[in-house]
Design a protein around this motif. Structure first.
Motif, short mmCIF file in Angstrom:
data_model
loop_
_atom_site.label_atom_id
_atom_site.label_comp_id
_atom_site.label_asym_id
_atom_site.label_seq_id
_atom_site.Cartn_x
_atom_site.Cartn_y
_atom_site.Cartn_z
N VAL A 67 72.79 67.39 44.75
CA VAL A 67 71.44 67.92 44.52
C VAL A 67 70.45 66.78 44.34
O VAL A 67 69.44 66.91 43.69
N HIS B 183 80.69 76.55 43.89
CA HIS B 183 79.67 76.67 42.86
C HIS B 183 79.76 75.54 41.84
O HIS B 183 78.75 75.15 41.28
N SER C 15 76.12 62.35 61.25
CA SER C 15 75.89 62.49 62.69
C SER C 15 75.09 61.31 63.23
O SER C 15 75.08 61.05 64.42
N ILE C 16 74.42 60.61 62.35
CA ILE C 16 73.55 59.54 62.81
C ILE C 16 74.13 58.16 62.52
O ILE C 16 74.03 57.26 63.33
N LYS D 185 77.29 49.46 61.61
CA LYS D 185 75.87 49.12 61.49
C LYS D 185 75.50 48.96 60.03
O LYS D 185 75.96 49.69 59.20
N PHE E 153 68.49 63.57 46.43
CA PHE E 153 68.23 62.91 47.71
C PHE E 153 67.85 61.46 47.48
O PHE E 153 67.10 61.16 46.57
N THR E 154 68.37 60.58 48.30
CA THR E 154 67.88 59.21 48.29
C THR E 154 67.53 58.84 49.72
O THR E 154 67.99 59.47 50.67
N GLU E 155 66.73 57.81 49.83
CA GLU E 155 66.31 57.39 51.17
C GLU E 155 67.49 56.99 52.03
O GLU E 155 67.46 57.09 53.24
N GLU F 32 71.65 62.70 38.27
CA GLU F 32 71.83 63.90 39.08
C GLU F 32 73.05 63.73 39.98
O GLU F 32 73.28 62.65 40.52
N GLU G 99 73.87 60.14 56.90
CA GLU G 99 73.85 61.33 57.74
C GLU G 99 74.95 61.11 58.77
O GLU G 99 74.77 60.37 59.72
N GLU H 53 79.30 53.46 63.28
CA GLU H 53 80.25 52.49 62.74
C GLU H 53 79.68 51.09 62.87
O GLU H 53 79.07 50.73 63.87
N GLU I 117 72.41 70.24 32.30
CA GLU I 117 71.95 71.49 32.92
C GLU I 117 71.17 72.36 31.94
O GLU I 117 70.95 73.55 32.20
N ASN I 118 70.78 71.79 30.84
CA ASN I 118 69.97 72.50 29.84
C ASN I 118 70.68 73.74 29.29
O ASN I 118 70.03 74.69 28.86
#
Lengths: 320, 663
Positions: free
Chosen positions: A304, A252, A314-315, A320, A306-308, A300, A312, A318, A89-90
């Motif tokens: 914070v 946080h 909601s989408i 699949k 994101f990957t393809e 990371e 999700e 089971e 986090e620098n």
């Protein structure tokens, strides 16, 4: 062990490799070991590394501007995770610190001894899983597991993930199930859980010790100190609003908490704050795959990042 | 404190039917800071807008709350109206008391209570609003079309004809897409290739169109008008500038047993190949997974026979970064995997085929030269069973809930053409419903039944079992006759459901474009903005948005192109002033915001800050490029210290809204 560390630190200070050492020294009582800074070889006489060095020193590096000079820090395995996270986090400049890794077999809790009726501690010796304590009132032998710090009882790793030099050997990741406490909470009904936390958090005196000790809580200005945030110095509408402090804090540090356990260790009211953070860690592991904050200084955390193939819920269906 | 005016809209009975608007106006009139409150039948009408403008002037309003429909409908209307009366347009808030209130409540008392609460939240927010001014950003006058099927080609041609540069990115070695594999098109029965290949050639020859075939989108940065896209040009191991497409290499290559994708695996191609005769670009491609030279280093035949010296075994993938003003998604579809449906025996018999395989079997350029032969023994089939809705309109795990839309028509086409060419063949079509809405569609289907004598049977095929003699035992139900049918078929053709191409999901993530549960891209509005994605500057063309046939695809492709042209003709776009900003005094420099920003709008710099002891200490702090920021707010929720905030949707404003709702 303590002398080996001391001589290494003395060497660093005397050669000018570092201008300051962050370590521990004894306070008023034998068991009262606190973080301390040492700036000369002579001052190192007070340096202590013993079974009560529970405090995580990595956070003190944030305050080191350290532009020209280097600072040495003594870190136990679990503390190195915190340091990695701070570097990520620098918040700490890796180039300006010298990490001396020291081994740890679990630190002891004087508070747990006190509950067992052992007071007036003057000395302590650990041999295997037994602890022999000297007190003003005589000598006693205890099971080490009974007097380990809560955070050490569920230690997740004895491996130093970052260091410049090691005193002794580094260890391995532990296979202790640290989520037992979380599972117990999850097994409760909503109402029971609500009552559990209301009861625990009702003891909070807002001393801010958890925040001040937490190596993830290093904000330039904490939202709870920032008048513009709308949550600082606000009179509470009800007792629940006070409890929100811990919930906001847990959010946080979610994904950034390395599970060092300092929050619970320093809480004078013995609130099991680490359980809030561990619930997040467990959920992150469940939803995004195992992730250990601070295991390295680059990756990371999933919240914070994101990957393809992000799930999700909601989408995703089971099977699949 | 602002002087706030509240305007409650009836929306005819849309709102007033379930919300007591008079009470709402009266209650909200008592809120702190509200100096004027009224209701009106249609606030969006000219008279309604005048009412608001008059009130602003008369009561010297500093903030306006409009309780009406969703801000997606009329926020712009009200902002413009208020701006005309001299109010900063960002001092206007819309409380949605229609979609989020009157339409979902039946009880007037409940609806009214909720409308008051929503109004209160908006009032609480307006108190903290500050006037904002929109900036401008330039538009890159070039479009990217992802997918080189008929949808992508048509969109590209239309945009290019308007004078703008277009790049087509196609992941396969040639453009053309599914239409290139189809034999005839319904309902006119003209040859698919005959109408498609001229378009392919047009694309190749158009001076404004640049085709990146055998390429994929690697990443997308930026925003409407200013996208920056990295394109991975996969190594063909053939120098495009030298290859003449003569095809000698594809004849001499010793690796002969690679299933030919273009013919659905029903014949073989070599390891170096040109997908089909009319491929654009007509350049050979080496399949690195099967090439002996690339795998073992031993061979090199193609290199020896190539007169142009085009073979280059050392070629590497190349990343090209280009700027675009607009992006069109035209990623198309595939048929779902039929092996999952055990009942149809697709995996058990070569003579159970999909409709697309049937297309290749009847195509002159196909594996049989256009003669309909059984894949298993190469004999003429005499009884053919077509099964519709294989996985479409299905609620099972393997199927798709939607209608694939094209299958009824192409099955009628297959059945009709079979009977036309081979009158000795018995053709059965099993259907749940026959759906033929479209110009000349029902007439076409009726011709299949009435003129060509195709046996249409309402009912589903329950089981297809291969027999020892090579025939297929088809068990089915005839729902109209109420009986079970047993047919000995030579060939079974499955009209499988279609699904979006698998690459679409990853692409949607890269574009931050949303998808539905079936991985079709969603439209900005299903009725009023059907070719735009909700992500500004991203447009939709073809089946990636939903099942459709060729004429519909072409129409939509043109519509998407016209939207792109409408964007590219502008020199500048008005930016959204609701962008993030960083408070340097609070910023920890953790880079959390930088990592979550989908637009690359956040950068870090090291600055000196004065400490309590007046010494200076360097610290890394974030800064936001307001021209790039799209105001999504991802950074504000990631920032642990609250240094990052969104103008117009500040943390305090949202907290004030929540507080007002919970009061």
């Amino acid at each position: 062990m303590q002398e080996m560390i001391k001589s290494k630190l003395a060497e660093l200070l005397s050669t000018g490799a570092v201008t300051k050492v962050i370590g521990w020294k004894r306070g008023e009582n034998f068991y009262d070991v606190s973080p301390a800074a040492f700036e000369s070889v002579e001052s190192l006489a007070d340096f202590v590394y013993d079974d009560f060095c529970g405090a995580n020193l990595s956070k003190f590096l944030v305050k080191e501007p350290g532009k020209e000079s280097k600072v040495a820090v003594v870190l136990k395995p679990c503390d190195t995770f915190s340091l990695n996270q701070l570097i990520k986090e620098n918040r700490v400049n890796r180039e300006n610190i010298f990490v001396l890794g020291v081994p740890c077999e679990g630190k002891l809790s004087e508070e747990k001894m006190r509950v067992m009726g052992i007071v007036g501690l003057t000395g302590c010796k650990v041999e295997g899983d037994k602890v022999t304590v000297e007190t003003l009132y005589g000598t006693e032998t205890l099971d080490k597991n009974d007097v380990l710090l809560t955070k050490c009882a569920t230690c997740h790793s004895k491996k130093h993930v970052i260091f410049d030099e090691l005193i002794g050997e580094t260890g391995e990741d532990s296979d202790v199930d640290r989520f037992v406490g979380v599972a117990e909470l999850e097994a409760m009904s909503e109402d029971e859980r609500y009552e559990f936390w209301r009861n625990e958090l009702s003891r909070c005196i807002r001393c801010n010790a958890c925040r001040n000790a937490c190596p993830a809580c290093t904000c330039e200005k904490c939202v709870f100190d920032n008048d513009a945030s709308g949550v600082a110095a606000k009179s509470n509408a009800n007792s629940f609003e006070e409890n929100m402090f811990h919930i906001i804090r847990a959010y946080h540090v979610a994904g950034r908490c390395t599970d060092c356990g300092e929050c619970s260790r320093v809480c004078p009211q013995h609130i099991p704050l680490h359980l809030l953070n561990r619930k997040f860690i467990k959920d992150i592991n469940t939803f995004y795959g195992d992730f250990q904050a601070g295991a390295d200084a680059e990756s990371e955390h999933p919240l914070v990042h994101f990957t393809e193939n992000d799930p999700e819920p909601s989408i995703v269906k089971e099977g699949k | 404190m602002q002087r706030i005016g509240v305007f409650v809209c009836h929306c005819g009975t849309n709102i007033a039917g379930t919300v007591d608007v008079k009470t709402v106006a009266e209650m909200l009139g008592k809120e702190p800071g509200v100096v004027f409150s009224t209701d009106y039948q249609y606030m969006c009408s000219e008279a309604g807008q005048t009412l608001i403008q008059d009130a602003i002037k008369e009561h010297n309003l500093g903030g306006v709350v409009i309780c009406s429909c969703s801000p997606r409908m009329h926020e712009q209307t009200f902002r413009k109206a208020c701006a005309k009366a001299g109010l900063n347009p960002y001092m206007v808030e819309v409380a949605n008391i229609r979609e989020q209130c009157s339409w979902i409540h039946k009880d007037v008392a409940e609806g009214t209570e909720k409308a008051v609460i929503l109004g209160r939240a908006a009032i609480a927010k307006v108190h903290l609003n500050a006037p904002l001014t929109a900036g401008e950003s330039p538009v890159v006058k070039r479009a990217l079309v992802i997918g080189g099927g008929i949808a992508g080609m048509q969109t590209a041609l239309d945009i290019a004809d308007a004078g703008f540069e277009v790049d087509i990115v196609e992941k396969n070695a040639t453009i053309g897409g599914k239409m290139a594999q189809i034999d005839k098109t319904f309902p006119t029965l003209d040859c698919s290739a005959c109408i498609l290949t001229p378009k392919m050639v047009d694309c190749a020859q158009h001076e404004k169109i640049n085709i990146y075939a055998y390429s994929e989108v690697e990443d997308v940065k930026g925003f409407v008008g200013n996208f920056s896209v990295a394109i991975r040009k996969k190594a063909r191991y053939v120098d495009e500038t030298k290859c003449t497409g003569c095809g000698i290499c594809t004849e001499k290559c010793p690796v002969k047993n690679i299933p030919n994708e273009f013919n659905m695996g029903m014949d073989n191609r070599r390891s170096i190949y040109i997908p089909f005769a009319q491929a654009v670009p007509k350049i050979a491609t080496i399949d690195p997974n099967t090439c002996n030279k690339l795998k073992t280093g031993k061979c090199g035949v193609c290199s020896k026979v190539c007169g142009a010296g085009a073979i280059d075994y050392t070629q590497k993938d190349e990343i090209i970064r280009r700027e675009y003003g607009a992006i069109v998604v035209a990623t198309g579809f595939n048929m779902i995997d039929m092996t999952k449906f055990d009942e149809f025996g697709y995996a058990q018999s070569k003579d159970v085929i999909t409709s697309l395989e049937f297309e290749r079997l009847t195509n002159a350029a196909g594996p049989t030269g256009g003669t309909l032969l059984r894949p298993s023994d190469g004999k003429h089939p005499h009884t053919i069973v077509f099964v519709q809705c294989c996985g479409s309109r299905s609620t099972t795990e393997n199927g798709k809930p939607y209608c694939s839309k094209i299958c009824c028509m192409y099955t009628a086409k297959h059945a009709m053409l079979t009977r036309e060419k081979y009158p000795d063949t018995d053709v059965y079509v099993f259907y749940i419903d026959v759906r033929t809405p479209g110009k000349n569609f029902d007439e076409f289907y009726r011709r299949a039944v009435e003129q060509y004598g195709v046996h249409y049977v309402k009912g589903m095929v329950g089981k297809v079992a291969p027999r020892a003699d090579g025939t297929l035992h088809v068990q089915a139900s005839d729902l109209l006759a109420g009986e079970q049918l047993h047919i000995d078929a030579d060939l079974v053709v499955l009209a499988g459901a279609i699904e979006p191409d698998k690459s679409a999901r990853g692409l949607a993530t890269k574009l931050t474009a949303s998808m539905d549960t079936n991985d079709f891209f969603t439209e900005a509005h299903p009725k009023l903005r059907p070719v735009e994605s909700p992500t500004a500057g991203v447009f939709l063309s073809g089946v990636c948005q939903g099942p459709k046939d060729i004429p519909e695809t072409v129409a939509q492709a043109g519509a998407a192109a016209s939207k792109v042209i409408g964007l590219l003709v502008k020199d500048k776009l008005t930016c959204n002033p609701c962008v993030a900003q960083s408070d340097e005094l609070l910023c920890n420099g953790c880079s959390g915001c930088e990592h979550v920003c989908p637009y690359g709008a956040i950068t870090y710099e090291t600055k000196e800050f004065m400490q309590f002891d007046r010494s200076m200490k360097p610290r890394r702090v974030a800064s936001v490029n307001p021209a790039v920021c799209q105001g999504c707010g991802a950074c504000t929720v990631t920032c642990p210290s609250g240094a990052m905030d969104l103008k117009g949707f500040s943390n305090r404003q949202i907290m004030a809204e929540v507080d007002a709702i919970c009061k």
